[in-house]
Enzyme design. Structure first.
Site, short mmCIF file in Angstrom:
data_model
loop_
_atom_site.label_atom_id
_atom_site.label_comp_id
_atom_site.label_asym_id
_atom_site.label_seq_id
_atom_site.Cartn_x
_atom_site.Cartn_y
_atom_site.Cartn_z
N HIS A 129 0.85 -1.20 0.00
CA HIS A 129 0.00 0.00 0.00
C HIS A 129 0.89 1.25 0.00
O HIS A 129 0.37 2.37 0.00
CB HIS A 129 -0.85 0.07 1.27
CG HIS A 129 -2.01 -0.87 1.33
ND1 HIS A 129 -2.80 -1.16 0.25
CD2 HIS A 129 -2.54 -1.56 2.38
CE1 HIS A 129 -3.76 -2.00 0.63
NE2 HIS A 129 -3.61 -2.26 1.91
N GLY A 288 -18.96 -4.46 -2.23
CA GLY A 288 -18.36 -4.76 -3.53
C GLY A 288 -19.10 -4.12 -4.69
O GLY A 288 -19.24 -4.72 -5.75
#
Ligand code: A3P
Length: 320
Positions: A129, A288
């Site tokens: 990240h 999602g």
């Protein structure tokens, strides 16, 4: 109101203690080289630039958090390992018994400690990240392949806000405070615009080696992305594989519905930060979907963030 920036002084012997810190999210953040990192991860991440040794055949999945890291890890792992595991075979398919996050180690942390990475055979599939600026410059000189994934910022923000409150052990952060901090650039691995832009520029400079992807692209045509990724990762689907639907099966196997209904992802979890954080894998699967921000943010907030994004990305060619 957002928590104030504080910076401690008189800590000559410990330069970390002089860095600005902010509270508000589930754990305190520290500003290191213009990036807000979770304070308990700082020392690990500081080592990456100096000590991580990239190899020319490394594949790095770099993502802005909450952009679909879990999904990308599942897809890339499945694509590159399809000759190794029988994916149709429940007993031997790691995706069915392990959370995708654990299948691709984060560089410098969480199973991807630097010494351990040295022991992995090539080609390595790794994740991070971290912003591009906190990776070693050898990532570029070695021509490492990078798949970068980001997300429409309003949706990314809402996903972040929900997630942080799911993992928070103490007080939860209210939406307005979280929004103010996010727009100030203060969110884990933020400012988000620097994160997006650094990888965007790298993808323009090295288009053969750096793929810039958005969550929305995968949602709208996962099969196209999977085929493209397979080619990019050096293992394109054969005609026979496409004819027999291997690629479609991978899309199905890694879909939100399939992954989120597995026992491991419904009931499993992992401790972080010496037990200070417990991440239930179910927290990695919320909706999602795209466009959920409208259900949480006011029109004004949406417009404010849109204006910020337009301003930050002006002239870069990057648009949302
Ligand atoms: P939402 O909170 O909007 O539902 P990350 O893995 O980087 O932490 O990103 C988490 C986001 O990706 C969450 O978004 C989560 O629901 C979504 N996600 C996780 N697995 C997914 C999948 N297989 N397909 C689509 N979205 C997925």
């Amino acid at each position: 109101p957002p928590a104030a920036v504080s910076s401690e002084t008189n800590h000559d012997e410990n330069p970390i203690a002089t860095l600005p810190t902010r509270e508000g999210w589930s754990t305190p953040l520290i500003l290191y080289n213009n990036c807000w990192l979770r304070s308990h991860m700082l020392t690990k991440f500081m080592l990456v630039k100096e000590n991580f040794k990239p190899r020319h055949d490394d594949i790095i999945l770099a993502t802005h958090p909450k952009s679909g890291t879990t999904w990308l890890k599942a897809l890339a792992f499945t694509i590159v390992n399809r000759s190794r595991y029988a994916f149709a075979d429940a007993e031997h398919n790691p995706l069915l018994t392990r959370n995708p996050q654990t299948l691709v180690p984060f560089i410098g942390a969480q199973g991807g400690e630097l010494d351990h990475l040295e022991t992995l055979p090539s080609p390595r599939l790794l994740a991070t990240h971290l912003p591009f600026s906190l990776l070693p410059s050898a990532v570029t000189t070695m021509d490492c392949r990078i798949v970068y994934l980001c997300r429409e910022p309003k949706d990314g923000f809402i996903s972040r806000w929900h997630f942080d409150n799911k993992i928070a052990q103490g007080a939860k952060i209210d939406l307005n405070t979280a929004f103010t901090m996010f727009c100030e650039g203060c969110s884990p691995f933020g400012p988000f615009w620097d994160h997006y832009l650094q990888y965007w520029k790298e993808s323009l400079q090295r288009p053969q080696e750096v793929r810039f992807l958005r969550y929305e692209e995968i949602v709208s045509d996962p099969l196209k992305v999977v085929r493209d990724l397979a080619g990019f990762l050096g293992v394109p689907f054969t005609e026979e594989e496409e004819r027999s639907g291997v690629d479609q099966e991978m899309v199905r196997l890694c879909s939100f519905k399939a992954l989120s209904s597995l026992d491991i992802n419904r009931n499993g979890g992992v401790e972080r930060a010496e037990g200070k954080i417990f991440i239930r894998y179910s927290a990695l699967f919320r909706q999602g979907k795209t466009g959920d921000w409208v259900n949480h943010m006011s029109k004004d907030m949406g417009e404010k963030l849109d204006r910020l994004v337009e301003d930050k990305f002006k002239g870069s060619g990057l648009k949302f």
